[in-house]
Design an enzyme around this catalytic site. Structure first.
Site, PDB file in Angstrom:
ATOM      1  N   SER A 142       0.822  -1.213   0.000  1.00 43.23           N
ATOM      2  CA  SER A 142       0.000   0.000   0.000  1.00 43.23           C
ATOM      3  C   SER A 142       0.856   1.264   0.000  1.00 43.23           C
ATOM      4  O   SER A 142       2.008   1.264   0.438  1.00 43.23           O
ATOM      5  CB  SER A 142      -0.905   0.015   1.231  1.00 43.23           C
ATOM      6  OG  SER A 142      -1.644  -1.183   1.318  1.00 43.23           O
TER       7      SER A 142
HETATM    8  N1  SAH Z   1      -1.185  -4.193   3.606  1.00 41.49           N
HETATM    9  C1  SAH Z   1      -0.590  -4.833   2.466  1.00 41.49           C
HETATM   10  C2  SAH Z   1      -1.501  -4.664   1.268  1.00 41.49           C
HETATM   11  C3  SAH Z   1      -1.436  -5.804   0.351  1.00 41.49           C
HETATM   12  S1  SAH Z   1      -2.623  -5.727  -0.944  1.00 41.49           S
HETATM   13  C4  SAH Z   1       0.769  -4.225   2.192  1.00 41.49           C
HETATM   14  O1  SAH Z   1       0.950  -3.049   2.486  1.00 41.49           O
HETATM   15  O2  SAH Z   1       1.623  -4.911   1.647  1.00 41.49           O
HETATM   16  C5  SAH Z   1      -3.960  -6.626  -0.245  1.00 41.49           C
HETATM   17  C6  SAH Z   1      -3.732  -8.070   0.057  1.00 41.49           C
HETATM   18  O3  SAH Z   1      -4.989  -8.636   0.397  1.00 41.49           O
HETATM   19  C7  SAH Z   1      -3.190  -8.887  -1.111  1.00 41.49           C
HETATM   20  O4  SAH Z   1      -1.990  -9.479  -0.738  1.00 41.49           O
HETATM   21  C8  SAH Z   1      -4.301  -9.913  -1.365  1.00 41.49           C
HETATM   22  O5  SAH Z   1      -3.804 -11.187  -1.742  1.00 41.49           O
HETATM   23  C9  SAH Z   1      -4.977  -9.980  -0.014  1.00 41.49           C
HETATM   24  N2  SAH Z   1      -6.347 -10.504  -0.057  1.00 41.49           N
HETATM   25  C10 SAH Z   1      -7.321 -10.263  -0.955  1.00 41.49           C
HETATM   26  N3  SAH Z   1      -8.442 -10.946  -0.637  1.00 41.49           N
HETATM   27  C11 SAH Z   1      -8.153 -11.638   0.505  1.00 41.49           C
HETATM   28  C12 SAH Z   1      -8.897 -12.543   1.328  1.00 41.49           C
HETATM   29  N4  SAH Z   1     -10.156 -12.890   1.066  1.00 41.49           N
HETATM   30  N5  SAH Z   1      -8.272 -13.064   2.409  1.00 41.49           N
HETATM   31  C13 SAH Z   1      -6.998 -12.756   2.708  1.00 41.49           C
HETATM   32  N6  SAH Z   1      -6.255 -11.910   1.971  1.00 41.49           N
HETATM   33  C14 SAH Z   1      -6.817 -11.359   0.875  1.00 41.49           C
END
Ligand code: SAH
Length: 213
Positions: A60
């Protein structure tokens, strides 16, 4: 520009963007974002941008991490649930401000990398799980705070049920026009207070766990 001066520039941008909580700013200052990005994006680790992290996902944008963390109003005795570990960057910041963080990611390769980073950084108050975050973590509920870092169209009821009374849930919510807003739910004795904060852009919250590749 040195890493230190890039970091100062980023912190100034976050402050200008509305992150004024000094505890949040110092948690960001103490978390080495360069350890959460891929090798070929190292030079951009302290730019105020989202960056690709593999599996089609992104780490993010720092301003959004700051504003979401601030909106959670964390206390150091709190138990937090995060859905969407991704790189683990947001998780690491939560871990500095709360007692314990439970984090769920559906992509196993991303979770493995994030877990290695937590060990390296000696963040021992994080528990992680490869699962579908739509289900939350019933064994550990209720939570004082819940944060979603991927966008559903509605906050899953299962997650709202796992929020303690007085607790806060922060999530990006998508609408039918492809717009997303950060929304804050506060659980009251009877119901939820809902506040829309600002526009955001997140990857979608997807159901299920992808097959191991
Ligand atoms: N806070 C993280 C953001 C990653 S993007 C950072 O700063 O790196 C969001 C993440 O949510 C992705 O890795 C995606 O795989 C995950 N995601 C999406 N749907 C999900 C679900 N149902 N359960 C768990 N993770 C999920």
């Amino acid at each position: 520009m040195t890493v230190a001066s890039r970091k100062i520039r980023l912190l100034m941008e976050l402050r200008a963007g509305g992150v004024i909580d000094t505890r949040v700013l110092s948690a960001i200052e103490l978390t080495p974002r360069e350890q959460f990005v891929e090798q070929n994006f190292l030079d951009q680790a302290y730019d105020n941008n989202a960056l690709p992290i593999g599996c089609g996902q992104t780490i993010s944008q720092p301003l959004v991490v700051g504003l979401m963390t601030q909106a959670l109003q964390l206390g150091d005795r709190m138990k937090v649930l995060e859905i969407g570990t991704g790189s683990g960057y947001q998780t690491a910041i939560l871990a500095k401000l709360a007692r314990r963080v439970y984090t769920i990611e559906r992509h196993r390769p991303l979770l493995k990398q994030a877990e290695a980073r937590f060990l390296e950084l000696r963040l021992h108050n994080i528990t992680s799980l490869c699962a579908d975050g739509f289900k939350g973590w019933p064994e550990q509920a209720p939570f004082d705070r819940i944060i979603l870092t991927a966008a559903p169209f509605d906050v899953p009821k299962t997650l709202l049920d796992q929020l303690d009374v007085g607790g806060i849930l922060v999530a990006p919510l998508g609408d039918e026009n492809g717009e997303q807003h950060l929304v804050k739910y506060t659980r009251t004795e009877q119901d939820f207070e809902i506040e829309s904060l600002f526009g955001v852009r997140f990857v979608p919250l997807l159901p299920g766990v992808p097959d191991a590749k």
